[in-house]
Design a protein around this motif. Structure first.
Motif, mmCIF file in Angstrom:
data_model
loop_
_atom_site.group_PDB
_atom_site.id
_atom_site.type_symbol
_atom_site.label_atom_id
_atom_site.label_comp_id
_atom_site.label_asym_id
_atom_site.label_seq_id
_atom_site.Cartn_x
_atom_site.Cartn_y
_atom_site.Cartn_z
ATOM 1 N N LEU A 82 0.858 -1.179 0.000
ATOM 2 C CA LEU A 82 0.000 0.000 0.000
ATOM 3 C C LEU A 82 0.892 1.225 0.000
ATOM 4 O O LEU A 82 1.625 1.465 0.962
ATOM 5 C CB LEU A 82 -0.929 0.000 1.221
ATOM 6 N N ALA A 83 0.832 2.001 -1.067
ATOM 7 C CA ALA A 83 1.665 3.197 -1.217
ATOM 8 C C ALA A 83 0.981 4.363 -0.494
ATOM 9 O O ALA A 83 0.322 5.192 -1.104
ATOM 10 C CB ALA A 83 1.874 3.510 -2.684
ATOM 11 N N THR A 84 1.139 4.407 0.824
ATOM 12 C CA THR A 84 0.469 5.431 1.626
ATOM 13 C C THR A 84 1.221 6.751 1.641
ATOM 14 O O THR A 84 0.677 7.776 2.045
ATOM 15 C CB THR A 84 0.271 4.942 3.068
ATOM 16 N N LYS A 85 2.462 6.746 1.214
ATOM 17 C CA LYS A 85 3.272 7.959 1.125
ATOM 18 C C LYS A 85 4.023 7.906 -0.195
ATOM 19 O O LYS A 85 4.609 6.888 -0.545
ATOM 20 C CB LYS A 85 4.238 8.041 2.304
ATOM 21 N N THR A 86 3.999 9.030 -0.932
ATOM 22 C CA THR A 86 4.653 9.081 -2.237
ATOM 23 C C THR A 86 5.262 10.458 -2.453
ATOM 24 O O THR A 86 4.919 11.419 -1.759
ATOM 25 C CB THR A 86 3.655 8.841 -3.391
ATOM 26 N N ALA A 87 6.126 10.554 -3.450
ATOM 27 C CA ALA A 87 6.575 11.856 -3.940
ATOM 28 C C ALA A 87 5.359 12.566 -4.525
ATOM 29 O O ALA A 87 4.384 11.922 -4.939
ATOM 30 C CB ALA A 87 7.642 11.667 -5.016
ATOM 31 N N ALA A 88 5.423 13.880 -4.578
ATOM 32 C CA ALA A 88 4.291 14.670 -5.075
ATOM 33 C C ALA A 88 3.854 14.209 -6.467
ATOM 34 O O ALA A 88 2.655 14.157 -6.763
ATOM 35 C CB ALA A 88 4.651 16.149 -5.086
ATOM 36 N N GLU A 89 4.814 13.864 -7.313
ATOM 37 C CA GLU A 89 4.495 13.441 -8.676
ATOM 38 C C GLU A 89 3.706 12.136 -8.731
ATOM 39 O O GLU A 89 3.045 11.838 -9.724
ATOM 40 C CB GLU A 89 5.778 13.288 -9.507
ATOM 41 N N LEU A 90 3.791 11.355 -7.660
ATOM 42 C CA LEU A 90 3.083 10.072 -7.615
ATOM 43 C C LEU A 90 1.808 10.148 -6.769
ATOM 44 O O LEU A 90 1.199 9.120 -6.482
ATOM 45 C CB LEU A 90 4.010 8.981 -7.074
ATOM 46 N N ALA A 91 1.392 11.347 -6.406
ATOM 47 C CA ALA A 91 0.197 11.517 -5.570
ATOM 48 C C ALA A 91 -1.027 10.777 -6.117
ATOM 49 O O ALA A 91 -1.801 10.233 -5.323
ATOM 50 C CB ALA A 91 -0.102 12.999 -5.370
#
Length: 99
Positions: A82-91
């Motif tokens: 689960l990608a709960t935190k990402t770089a802004a570009e991957l929001a």
């Protein structure tokens, strides 16, 4: 989101013989919006793909269609996370933890 880790099961010359078909397969998955990053491992004994999909079964079916898999030169290890935190570009790919 899924990490698709592939490991070569054949000599690199057999892998290289299928490389153009594998790259075309990758390109198709990028165009479909399924893959968001990929590349070779270092040392060159396989690769890693970051993918988005509705289910593990969908990603497993996709891995089975890779020319490297069809040609018998690699095996996949698929890890769902689960990608709960990402770089802004991957929001757009951020996920919520289940309740």
């Amino acid at each position: 989101m899924f990490v698709m880790e592939l490991t070569y099961t054949a000599p690199v010359d057999r892998v290289d013989a299928l490389l153009a078909d594998h790259v075309a397969w990758l390109d198709a998955q990028y165009a479909a919006g399924v893959f968001i990053a990929s590349g070779r491992k270092n040392p060159r004994d396989g690769g890693v793909i970051i993918a988005v999909g509705e289910s593990r079964a969908e990603i497993e079916q996709l891995a089975a269609s890779d020319p490297f898999t069809v040609g018998g030169v690699c095996e996949y290890r698929i890890t769902e996370f689960l990608a709960t935190k990402t770089a802004a570009e991957l929001a757009p790919y951020r996920q919520e933890l289940p309740a």
